[in-house]
Scaffold this motif. Sequence first.
Motif, PDB file in Angstrom:
ATOM      1  N   GLY B  17      17.769   6.000   0.265  1.00 42.72           N
ATOM      2  CA  GLY B  17      17.374   4.610   0.446  1.00 42.72           C
ATOM      3  C   GLY B  17      17.547   4.164   1.887  1.00 42.72           C
ATOM      4  N   ALA B  18      18.710   4.492   2.452  1.00 38.59           N
ATOM      5  CA  ALA B  18      18.946   4.121   3.849  1.00 38.59           C
ATOM      6  C   ALA B  18      17.949   4.820   4.757  1.00 38.59           C
ATOM      7  CB  ALA B  18      20.377   4.487   4.238  1.00 38.59           C
ATOM      8  N   GLU B  19      17.661   6.079   4.443  1.00 33.27           N
ATOM      9  CA  GLU B  19      16.719   6.844   5.270  1.00 33.27           C
ATOM     10  C   GLU B  19      15.328   6.228   5.216  1.00 33.27           C
ATOM     11  OE1 GLU B  19      17.199  10.787   3.718  1.00 33.27           O
ATOM     12  OE2 GLU B  19      19.130  11.073   4.725  1.00 33.27           O
ATOM     13  N   MET B  20      14.904   5.870   4.004  1.00 30.10           N
ATOM     14  CA  MET B  20      13.577   5.264   3.875  1.00 30.10           C
ATOM     15  C   MET B  20      13.509   3.930   4.602  1.00 30.10           C
ATOM     16  SD  MET B  20      12.119   6.134   0.082  1.00 30.10           S
ATOM     17  CE  MET B  20      13.588   5.822  -0.880  1.00 30.10           C
ATOM     18  N   LEU B  21      14.590   3.194   4.534  1.00 35.32           N
ATOM     19  CA  LEU B  21      14.650   1.920   5.243  1.00 35.32           C
ATOM     20  C   LEU B  21      14.452   2.150   6.739  1.00 35.32           C
ATOM     21  CD1 LEU B  21      15.153  -1.053   4.919  1.00 35.32           C
ATOM     22  CD2 LEU B  21      17.587  -0.591   4.655  1.00 35.32           C
ATOM     23  N   SER B  22      15.111   3.171   7.262  1.00 38.08           N
ATOM     24  CA  SER B  22      14.982   3.455   8.698  1.00 38.08           C
ATOM     25  C   SER B  22      13.566   3.904   9.031  1.00 38.08           C
ATOM     26  CB  SER B  22      16.013   4.503   9.131  1.00 38.08           C
ATOM     27  OG  SER B  22      15.614   5.808   8.769  1.00 38.08           O
ATOM     28  N   LEU B 157       6.466   0.760   1.502  1.00 38.29           N
ATOM     29  CA  LEU B 157       5.623   1.650   0.699  1.00 38.29           C
ATOM     30  C   LEU B 157       5.223   2.889   1.492  1.00 38.29           C
ATOM     31  CD1 LEU B 157       3.334  -0.940  -1.170  1.00 38.29           C
ATOM     32  CD2 LEU B 157       5.597  -0.075  -1.803  1.00 38.29           C
ATOM     33  N   ALA B 158       4.923   2.707   2.763  1.00 37.41           N
ATOM     34  CA  ALA B 158       4.578   3.860   3.597  1.00 37.41           C
ATOM     35  C   ALA B 158       5.759   4.820   3.713  1.00 37.41           C
ATOM     36  CB  ALA B 158       4.145   3.391   4.985  1.00 37.41           C
ATOM     37  N   ALA B 159       6.960   4.267   3.841  1.00 31.80           N
ATOM     38  CA  ALA B 159       8.161   5.107   3.937  1.00 31.80           C
ATOM     39  C   ALA B 159       8.377   5.888   2.645  1.00 31.80           C
ATOM     40  CB  ALA B 159       9.385   4.254   4.260  1.00 31.80           C
ATOM     41  N   ILE B 160       8.135   5.227   1.509  1.00 34.51           N
ATOM     42  CA  ILE B 160       8.277   5.899   0.209  1.00 34.51           C
ATOM     43  C   ILE B 160       7.286   7.048   0.130  1.00 34.51           C
ATOM     44  CG2 ILE B 160       7.939   5.633  -2.284  1.00 34.51           C
ATOM     45  CD1 ILE B 160       8.940   2.735  -1.969  1.00 34.51           C
ATOM     46  N   ARG B 161       6.070   6.791   0.573  1.00 32.98           N
ATOM     47  CA  ARG B 161       5.046   7.846   0.505  1.00 32.98           C
ATOM     48  C   ARG B 161       5.374   9.016   1.419  1.00 32.98           C
ATOM     49  NH1 ARG B 161       1.206   3.127  -0.098  1.00 32.98           N
ATOM     50  NH2 ARG B 161       0.571   3.273  -2.295  1.00 32.98           N
ATOM     51  N   GLU B 162       6.088   8.763   2.492  1.00 33.32           N
ATOM     52  CA  GLU B 162       6.504   9.869   3.379  1.00 33.32           C
ATOM     53  C   GLU B 162       7.602  10.702   2.753  1.00 33.32           C
ATOM     54  OE1 GLU B 162       6.024   8.319   7.951  1.00 33.32           O
ATOM     55  OE2 GLU B 162       7.776   9.538   7.440  1.00 33.32           O
ATOM     56  N   PHE B 164       8.446  11.102  -0.666  1.00 28.87           N
ATOM     57  CA  PHE B 164       8.262  11.817  -1.931  1.00 28.87           C
ATOM     58  C   PHE B 164       6.905  12.494  -1.991  1.00 28.87           C
ATOM     59  CE2 PHE B 164      12.027  10.238  -3.830  1.00 28.87           C
ATOM     60  CZ  PHE B 164      12.180   8.914  -3.457  1.00 28.87           C
ATOM     61  N   PRO B 165       6.793  13.558  -2.803  1.00 26.81           N
ATOM     62  CA  PRO B 165       5.468  14.104  -3.083  1.00 26.81           C
ATOM     63  C   PRO B 165       4.624  13.048  -3.791  1.00 26.81           C
ATOM     64  CG  PRO B 165       7.181  15.389  -4.201  1.00 26.81           C
ATOM     65  CD  PRO B 165       7.864  14.277  -3.486  1.00 26.81           C
ATOM     66  N   SER B 166       3.287  13.116  -3.652  1.00 28.90           N
ATOM     67  CA  SER B 166       2.429  11.968  -3.944  1.00 28.90           C
ATOM     68  C   SER B 166       2.562  11.399  -5.354  1.00 28.90           C
ATOM     69  CB  SER B 166       0.971  12.300  -3.632  1.00 28.90           C
ATOM     70  OG  SER B 166       0.541  13.342  -4.473  1.00 28.90           O
TER      71      SER B 166
END
Lengths: 331, 192, 417
Positions: B17-22, B157-162, B164-166
């Motif tokens: 979560g922290a990573e995606m936030l960054s 949303l863009a961070a989430i897409r980066e 996880f696999p689609s």
Amino acid sequence: MHEQDQQIKFYQTGTFTVGNRLLAENQRSVQADMHRTNSLNSGHRACQGCGEALGARYAIDAAMQATGNQLIAVNATGCLEVFSTPYPETSWQIPWIHSLFGNAAAVASGVAAAQRALGRPDVRVIAQGGDGGTTDIGFGCLSGMFERNDDVLYICYDNEAYMNTGVQRSSATPPAARTATTPALGPAPGNVFGTGKNVPRIAMAHRIPYVATASVSNLRDLERKVRHAMGIHGARYIHIFVPCPLGWGSAPADTIKLARLAVETGLFPLFEAHDGQVTSSTPIRHKVPVTEYLKLQKRYAHLFGKEPDLGRIAQIQGMADRNVDDFGLLQ
Amino acid sequence: MFQIRIHGRGGQGVVSGAEMLSVAAFLEGRYAQAFPSFGSERMGAPVMAFCRIDDKEIRLREPVLAPDALIIQDQTLLHQVDLFSGLPVRGHVLLNSSKTLDELGLAGFARGVERYRLCTLPASELAMKHVGRPVPNAALLGGFAAVTGVITLDSVLAAIREKFPSAIAEKNVAAAQEAFDMASQMVEAIDA
Amino acid sequence: MLKQTEGSHAVAEAIALCRPQVICAYPITPQTHIVEGLGEMVKAEELKKCEFINVESEFAALSVAIGASAAGVRTYTATSSQGLLFMAEAVYNAAGLGLPIVMTIGNRAIGAPINIWNDHSDSMSMRDAGWIQLYAETNQEALDLHIQAFRLAEELSCPVMVCMDGFILTHAYERVDMPTQQQVDAYLPPYSPRQILDPADPVSIGAMVGPEAFTEVRYLSHHKQLRALDLIPELAAEFKAQFGRDSGGLIRTYRTDDAETIVVALGSVNGTVQEVVDEMRARGSRIGSVSIGSFRPFPLDPLREALKAAKRVVVLEKCLAVGLGGIVSDGVRKSLSGIVLNGYTVIAGLGGRAITRASLTRLFEDAERDALEQVTFLDLNADVVSYELERESQTRRTGPTAEAILRRIGTVASNIG
């Protein structure tokens, strides 16, 4: 090259000859060949009668012939490394690296990986060490190399103790043998019964492509096994029995005789295994009682004398007999 | 600089979560730093992760001791860890829970005193609904975007897409989207 | 290209760009992500002509690297803490043989007590083995240093350790600028070995050397490190020209020109130190800091230049010479030979304890007033220590020390800093 097209009878060649005019050229030993590479050249500082110097010369020359001289050797610390490279000389005529005591197998794995990375599949790698560097301190790296099936032939020259440091006990030291750390004193003199590691069997348990035992008493058998090993890719292990006159308290001239006696008593069985299964063994022509072998070595002197230690000698005989049964050495 | 501290338990995706936030902040052209604070790999142990967002290079390496926002992924930590340590008055708190503040024993925080700007979100339930696993981090990030406005939903949303696999990414995106919508309504209600 | 990524992954990508030919891996927290990343790249055939070997111990890892490097290929491995100790014999061996292996150290404390968090005790334990030791302040510098390290190692025929703080850098997501393959190729030519195991031209490597020549061989490796004092800044300058940023070098100074108090530190803590320096400067303090980038060779002259005009130096160390105090302090003191100023050693961050702005501010303010002891353990819990010493003086069978202290401190999970 590897198949015999002429049956050799023992009386034709004997075992004292390195090469023989009665044999077809392609059946003469590598050592008989004028163009043998002398990979371990003369001038090294081994003791008179050193079985290891003999075994190493036989083995490496055979490997050189088998690989078209495309060989790199990695050597653990020990007698062979020390006597072959007395500063500032070297008796190795092949590319050779002294690793450390316990990592010859791992360094060899690295050398082999480098050949793959360089796109040189023709260059092959041998790791070699004494029993101490193989069965004890080098055991972890050895098992790792086996487990990965790295393309390395590991040769162990087994003189049954840490010789270079003054004859201390290793896990290859046989029961009852006197060493500096298993003195012939007290109620249980010499090395303790019921200890020790059988590394050829452990190698087989890793199911590596090829495991063999060999002896300096049978040059052709040794060469054949090395050649056979070099024709295989993957982890391979050859355990060579090499008497040590100094450490065993035997006559330097008796080295090959002792090696033959060890085989003919059954104490050192000669066999081959592929993928974890024994596939052949060398039969004993005339079985010899272990006393014939033991009495030539001062390291067993405490078993003899005015009151021979019949109990321990019988235990050793029992070990020899078990090998004969296990490997079917008497036909 | 905006500092976030995320609390949860091992296996809940606190660190991701922290990573995606960054990553979300990075995608907006900002500098961001995210790092974890944990023990050996072990499911269920309390875990913290930190995130700093700034418009210039971030040199500071200490843990986030004075967070501008807290994200609490596991309500069972509430009375076990000193979660609110360093949080200033009016600091944001985003809490993963489907219970009310009264039920959680946190009534004093929000009503009347208005000490923290506290928002609860049923993030685990949203995760179960969209993703099929109770990992609430993506949903909480959607909520975070709505509650603080520090990053946009699009960046989340863009961070989430980066990350996880689609196939899995789209499920997490759905959870984050719904959390964002939910939280936006709550923010309107709080600020009203 | 700009990326937001985990430090370990950034390092793995940079190493892949260096075209390594053999990589050996043994897992240990916190470096594992680096070799995992490289393993993936090899398996996915993104990193070509590279052999990735899973070994059975760290000792085997460096041994495999030694074999590969001696056989003439570019070789890489990584470790931390206990793993570095386990390969210690091979560490000395690689340096003694002059093999240009590059190894990442994900700095982690050495036990007992077992501890997985960051400090510098691991790399410090091998400081005199003959390897070059470089320390990274940020993940950008960590990835950059690996590129410089291969070049440095191969030019000198000397192995290089690149040290990056475990968790703090290895597991931190930050922005990095990843070079292109062309940029790296232009900076780092193919490896041309000084010695190679090759059937075409046999040599014996690793022979015994007696009293007649051992000193000379050792002197030559000492000389190599002295040459590195010149080469490291040269390569850093070339790096800047090629890649467009400052990375590496022997030391980096921050606001030291008119500083009365100068703080010296290694690695990531420099970031926090610089923040405190800025805050204190804004309040009128004349304070600055120096980051040591190359710990071996130790940059005596540049440090002397940077520190000589100060009134006091505070050496902030993440390591401990047990019974003595500082390790880095020794080097700093050597660099100041003949110069009189107040030197303070501060032992901080051991076993991963956070070094906070607040603690550093109090510390530096005490330093400014020369109100510091010679050796200070930052944020030491004096109560716990006193209690334990008292307990030990009363009872013989005190049980394991670490466990007793943990019981006093209470549950760890509830602490933030």
